[in-house]
Design a protein around this motif. Structure first.
Motif, PDB file in Angstrom:
ATOM      1  N   UNK A 110       0.831  -1.179   0.000  1.00  0.00           N
ATOM      2  CA  UNK A 110       0.000   0.000   0.000  1.00  0.00           C
ATOM      3  C   UNK A 110       0.879   1.247   0.000  1.00  0.00           C
ATOM      4  N   UNK A 111       0.409   2.263  -0.685  1.00  0.00           N
ATOM      5  CA  UNK A 111       1.126   3.530  -0.755  1.00  0.00           C
ATOM      6  C   UNK A 111       0.766   4.361   0.472  1.00  0.00           C
ATOM      7  N   UNK A 112       1.789   4.863   1.158  1.00  0.00           N
ATOM      8  CA  UNK A 112       1.560   5.695   2.344  1.00  0.00           C
ATOM      9  C   UNK A 112       1.508   7.173   1.985  1.00  0.00           C
ATOM     10  N   UNK A 113       2.399   7.602   1.066  1.00  0.00           N
ATOM     11  CA  UNK A 113       2.424   9.007   0.662  1.00  0.00           C
ATOM     12  C   UNK A 113       3.158   9.171  -0.649  1.00  0.00           C
ATOM     13  N   UNK A 114       2.920  10.319  -1.289  1.00  0.00           N
ATOM     14  CA  UNK A 114       3.628  10.721  -2.501  1.00  0.00           C
ATOM     15  C   UNK A 114       4.116  12.139  -2.275  1.00  0.00           C
ATOM     16  N   UNK A 115       5.395  12.354  -2.541  1.00  0.00           N
ATOM     17  CA  UNK A 115       5.991  13.691  -2.412  1.00  0.00           C
ATOM     18  C   UNK A 115       6.652  14.074  -3.724  1.00  0.00           C
ATOM     19  N   UNK A 116       6.538  15.345  -4.072  1.00  0.00           N
ATOM     20  CA  UNK A 116       7.306  15.893  -5.183  1.00  0.00           C
ATOM     21  C   UNK A 116       8.117  17.037  -4.590  1.00  0.00           C
ATOM     22  N   UNK A 163       2.428  17.164  -1.807  1.00  0.00           N
ATOM     23  CA  UNK A 163       2.415  16.035  -0.871  1.00  0.00           C
ATOM     24  C   UNK A 163       0.998  15.503  -0.789  1.00  0.00           C
ATOM     25  N   UNK A 164       0.885  14.192  -0.831  1.00  0.00           N
ATOM     26  CA  UNK A 164      -0.406  13.531  -0.707  1.00  0.00           C
ATOM     27  C   UNK A 164      -0.206  12.337   0.221  1.00  0.00           C
ATOM     28  N   UNK A 165      -0.970  12.317   1.302  1.00  0.00           N
ATOM     29  CA  UNK A 165      -0.869  11.243   2.287  1.00  0.00           C
ATOM     30  C   UNK A 165      -2.096  10.350   2.185  1.00  0.00           C
ATOM     31  N   UNK A 166      -1.870   9.051   2.232  1.00  0.00           N
ATOM     32  CA  UNK A 166      -2.952   8.074   2.157  1.00  0.00           C
ATOM     33  C   UNK A 166      -3.186   7.380   3.494  1.00  0.00           C
ATOM     34  N   UNK A 167      -2.359   7.700   4.467  1.00  0.00           N
ATOM     35  CA  UNK A 167      -2.540   7.258   5.840  1.00  0.00           C
ATOM     36  C   UNK A 167      -2.402   8.497   6.715  1.00  0.00           C
ATOM     37  N   UNK A 227      -4.573  20.687 -10.727  1.00  0.00           N
ATOM     38  CA  UNK A 227      -4.633  19.720 -11.829  1.00  0.00           C
ATOM     39  C   UNK A 227      -3.733  18.522 -11.555  1.00  0.00           C
ATOM     40  N   UNK A 228      -2.593  18.763 -10.952  1.00  0.00           N
ATOM     41  CA  UNK A 228      -1.689  17.661 -10.598  1.00  0.00           C
ATOM     42  C   UNK A 228      -2.360  16.756  -9.565  1.00  0.00           C
ATOM     43  N   UNK A 229      -3.068  17.338  -8.609  1.00  0.00           N
ATOM     44  CA  UNK A 229      -3.793  16.548  -7.615  1.00  0.00           C
ATOM     45  C   UNK A 229      -4.899  15.720  -8.267  1.00  0.00           C
ATOM     46  N   UNK A 230      -5.591  16.283  -9.251  1.00  0.00           N
ATOM     47  CA  UNK A 230      -6.634  15.534  -9.959  1.00  0.00           C
ATOM     48  C   UNK A 230      -6.022  14.330 -10.662  1.00  0.00           C
ATOM     49  N   UNK A 231      -4.906  14.544 -11.327  1.00  0.00           N
ATOM     50  CA  UNK A 231      -4.231  13.443 -12.026  1.00  0.00           C
ATOM     51  C   UNK A 231      -3.808  12.368 -11.034  1.00  0.00           C
ATOM     52  N   UNK A 232      -3.202  12.773  -9.939  1.00  0.00           N
ATOM     53  CA  UNK A 232      -2.762  11.818  -8.923  1.00  0.00           C
ATOM     54  C   UNK A 232      -3.949  11.059  -8.332  1.00  0.00           C
ATOM     55  N   UNK A 233      -5.047  11.765  -8.085  1.00  0.00           N
ATOM     56  CA  UNK A 233      -6.239  11.126  -7.523  1.00  0.00           C
ATOM     57  C   UNK A 233      -6.880  10.137  -8.495  1.00  0.00           C
ATOM     58  N   UNK A 234      -6.732  10.383  -9.782  1.00  0.00           N
ATOM     59  CA  UNK A 234      -7.252   9.439 -10.771  1.00  0.00           C
ATOM     60  C   UNK A 234      -6.412   8.165 -10.810  1.00  0.00           C
ATOM     61  N   UNK A 235      -5.136   8.283 -10.468  1.00  0.00           N
ATOM     62  CA  UNK A 235      -4.230   7.130 -10.526  1.00  0.00           C
ATOM     63  C   UNK A 235      -4.196   6.342  -9.215  1.00  0.00           C
ATOM     64  N   UNK A 236      -4.268   7.045  -8.087  1.00  0.00           N
ATOM     65  CA  UNK A 236      -4.142   6.407  -6.775  1.00  0.00           C
ATOM     66  C   UNK A 236      -5.323   6.826  -5.910  1.00  0.00           C
ATOM     67  N   UNK A 237      -5.985   5.851  -5.329  1.00  0.00           N
ATOM     68  CA  UNK A 237      -7.075   6.136  -4.395  1.00  0.00           C
ATOM     69  C   UNK A 237      -6.900   5.260  -3.167  1.00  0.00           C
ATOM     70  N   UNK A 238      -6.987   5.891  -2.014  1.00  0.00           N
ATOM     71  CA  UNK A 238      -6.834   5.189  -0.738  1.00  0.00           C
ATOM     72  C   UNK A 238      -5.552   4.370  -0.655  1.00  0.00           C
TER      73      UNK A 238
END
Length: 145
Positions: free
Chosen positions: A1-7, A17-21, A110-121
């Protein structure tokens, strides 16, 4: 499972930054600083997978931009490595140019939309570039019309 994504850029400044936990806001800054320091201090010839605390870091560098993904030990590092590349290809396709730190900053929504389309929860749900870009394409058509 993915915990986070950072650029992050080369100076270690977080651009996305996007956190999934759940991670407390007070601890995020310290975690990001430590993770970025760990990845930026590695040499180019070293592996892009790093054991870090109780999880793994998978990172890729694109010019002055680093994308770092924190994953659980059970996650396949190579699939995440390819996901990062796919994500960058989708960004390149949408922005019609090589993605830079500036394009991320000025188009964060827009970057968040793209990321959300690729990774959810914390799970990969889509990798097809056309399907990932479909919501943004529809939004752009509505804005133009």
């Amino acid at each position: 499972m993915i915990k986070f994504v950072l650029m992050v850029n080369r100076q270690g400044q977080t651009r996305l930054s996007r956190y999934y936990q759940p991670v407390e806001l007070s601890r995020r800054a310290a975690l990001e600083a430590d993770v970025v320091r760990c990845c930026l201090s590695r040499r180019k010839e070293q592996c892009s997978f790093v054991e870090y605390r109780d999880f793994k870091l998978v990172y890729r560098q694109y010019a002055a931009l680093y994308i770092v993904v924190g994953v659980t030990d059970a996650e396949n590092e190579l699939s995440i490595y390819e996901l990062v590349h796919n994500f960058v290809e989708v960004l390149d396709k949408y922005f019609s140019r090589v993605v830079s730190s500036r394009s991320i900053m000025f188009n964060l929504d827009k970057v968040h939309i793209i990321l959300d389309e690729m990774i959810q929860n914390g799970h990969i749900v889509e990798t097809n570039k056309t399907r990932v870009l479909a919501p943004l394409t529809a939004l752009d058509k509505m804005a133009d019309g």
